[in-house]
Design a protein around this motif. Structure first.
Motif, mmCIF file in Angstrom:
data_model
loop_
_atom_site.group_PDB
_atom_site.id
_atom_site.type_symbol
_atom_site.label_atom_id
_atom_site.label_comp_id
_atom_site.label_asym_id
_atom_site.label_seq_id
_atom_site.Cartn_x
_atom_site.Cartn_y
_atom_site.Cartn_z
ATOM 1 N N GLY A 110 0.806 -1.209 0.000
ATOM 2 C CA GLY A 110 0.000 0.000 0.000
ATOM 3 C C GLY A 110 0.837 1.255 0.000
ATOM 4 O O GLY A 110 2.067 1.225 0.076
ATOM 5 N N VAL A 111 0.158 2.369 -0.064
ATOM 6 C CA VAL A 111 0.794 3.668 -0.236
ATOM 7 C C VAL A 111 1.811 3.979 0.867
ATOM 8 O O VAL A 111 2.808 4.660 0.618
ATOM 9 C CB VAL A 111 -0.272 4.779 -0.369
ATOM 10 N N ASP A 112 1.609 3.491 2.067
ATOM 11 C CA ASP A 112 2.525 3.772 3.170
ATOM 12 C C ASP A 112 3.908 3.168 2.953
ATOM 13 O O ASP A 112 4.863 3.562 3.612
ATOM 14 C CB ASP A 112 1.949 3.264 4.498
ATOM 15 N N GLU A 115 10.123 8.454 -3.477
ATOM 16 C CA GLU A 115 9.514 7.540 -4.451
ATOM 17 C C GLU A 115 8.173 8.079 -4.940
ATOM 18 O O GLU A 115 7.856 7.984 -6.130
ATOM 19 C CB GLU A 115 9.342 6.149 -3.844
ATOM 20 N N MET A 116 7.403 8.655 -4.029
ATOM 21 C CA MET A 116 6.124 9.252 -4.420
ATOM 22 C C MET A 116 6.359 10.379 -5.419
ATOM 23 O O MET A 116 5.637 10.494 -6.418
ATOM 24 C CB MET A 116 5.387 9.786 -3.198
ATOM 25 N N ARG A 117 7.363 11.199 -5.154
ATOM 26 C CA ARG A 117 7.692 12.303 -6.055
ATOM 27 C C ARG A 117 8.109 11.761 -7.425
ATOM 28 O O ARG A 117 7.671 12.260 -8.455
ATOM 29 C CB ARG A 117 8.812 13.149 -5.454
ATOM 30 N N SER A 118 8.930 10.736 -7.427
ATOM 31 C CA SER A 118 9.370 10.128 -8.692
ATOM 32 C C SER A 118 8.200 9.542 -9.473
ATOM 33 O O SER A 118 8.114 9.695 -10.692
ATOM 34 C CB SER A 118 10.408 9.036 -8.428
ATOM 35 N N LEU A 119 7.295 8.874 -8.767
ATOM 36 C CA LEU A 119 6.114 8.312 -9.413
ATOM 37 C C LEU A 119 5.237 9.417 -9.991
ATOM 38 O O LEU A 119 4.756 9.311 -11.123
ATOM 39 C CB LEU A 119 5.304 7.477 -8.419
ATOM 40 N N ALA A 120 5.034 10.474 -9.223
ATOM 41 C CA ALA A 120 4.214 11.592 -9.687
ATOM 42 C C ALA A 120 4.806 12.211 -10.946
ATOM 43 O O ALA A 120 4.083 12.508 -11.904
ATOM 44 C CB ALA A 120 4.079 12.641 -8.587
ATOM 45 N N ASN A 121 6.119 12.390 -10.959
ATOM 46 C CA ASN A 121 6.775 12.970 -12.133
ATOM 47 C C ASN A 121 6.704 12.031 -13.331
ATOM 48 O O ASN A 121 6.421 12.466 -14.450
ATOM 49 C CB ASN A 121 8.229 13.322 -11.822
ATOM 50 N N ALA A 122 6.962 10.754 -13.109
ATOM 51 C CA ALA A 122 6.969 9.780 -14.207
ATOM 52 C C ALA A 122 5.590 9.628 -14.845
ATOM 53 O O ALA A 122 5.477 9.385 -16.045
ATOM 54 C CB ALA A 122 7.465 8.425 -13.706
ATOM 55 N N LEU A 123 4.549 9.783 -14.030
ATOM 56 C CA LEU A 123 3.179 9.621 -14.521
ATOM 57 C C LEU A 123 2.501 10.954 -14.848
ATOM 58 O O LEU A 123 1.333 10.973 -15.238
ATOM 59 C CB LEU A 123 2.337 8.857 -13.492
ATOM 60 N N ILE A 171 -3.950 9.841 -4.383
ATOM 61 C CA ILE A 171 -3.272 8.569 -4.339
ATOM 62 C C ILE A 171 -2.409 8.426 -3.076
ATOM 63 O O ILE A 171 -2.440 7.402 -2.404
ATOM 64 C CB ILE A 171 -2.382 8.356 -5.588
ATOM 65 N N PHE A 172 -1.647 9.457 -2.761
ATOM 66 C CA PHE A 172 -0.636 9.318 -1.715
ATOM 67 C C PHE A 172 -0.948 9.978 -0.380
ATOM 68 O O PHE A 172 -0.356 9.609 0.634
ATOM 69 C CB PHE A 172 0.705 9.872 -2.221
#
Length: 69
Positions: free
Chosen positions: A40-42, A48-56, A66-67
């Motif tokens: 899960g998100v935790d 990693e959240m920042r990287s995911l947000a940028n990649a998507l 989401i986060f």
């Protein structure tokens, strides 16, 4: 699986990516990525959240949905 992780999976599919491709794009081992999605998100760090947000290309609202909620 949580609603947040379902939403993340929808965003991955909407970006025409696979989880493996996304993991590679953010520099994460795909098996680690799958494990974190299952937990899960935790399980994701802020970086990693920042990287995911940028990649998507997530909007601020999508990141929050989401986060952070």
């Amino acid at each position: 699986m949580s609603d947040k992780m379902q939403l993340l999976k929808q965003k991955i599919t909407g970006a025409d990516m696979t989880q493996d491709a996304l993991a590679s794009k953010i520099g994460m081992n795909p098996s680690t990525f799958y494990r974190k999605v299952k937990i899960g998100v935790d399980a994701f760090t802020v970086g990693e959240m920042r990287s995911l947000a940028n990649a998507l290309n997530l909007t601020g609202k999508e990141v929050k949905d989401i986060f952070l909620n």
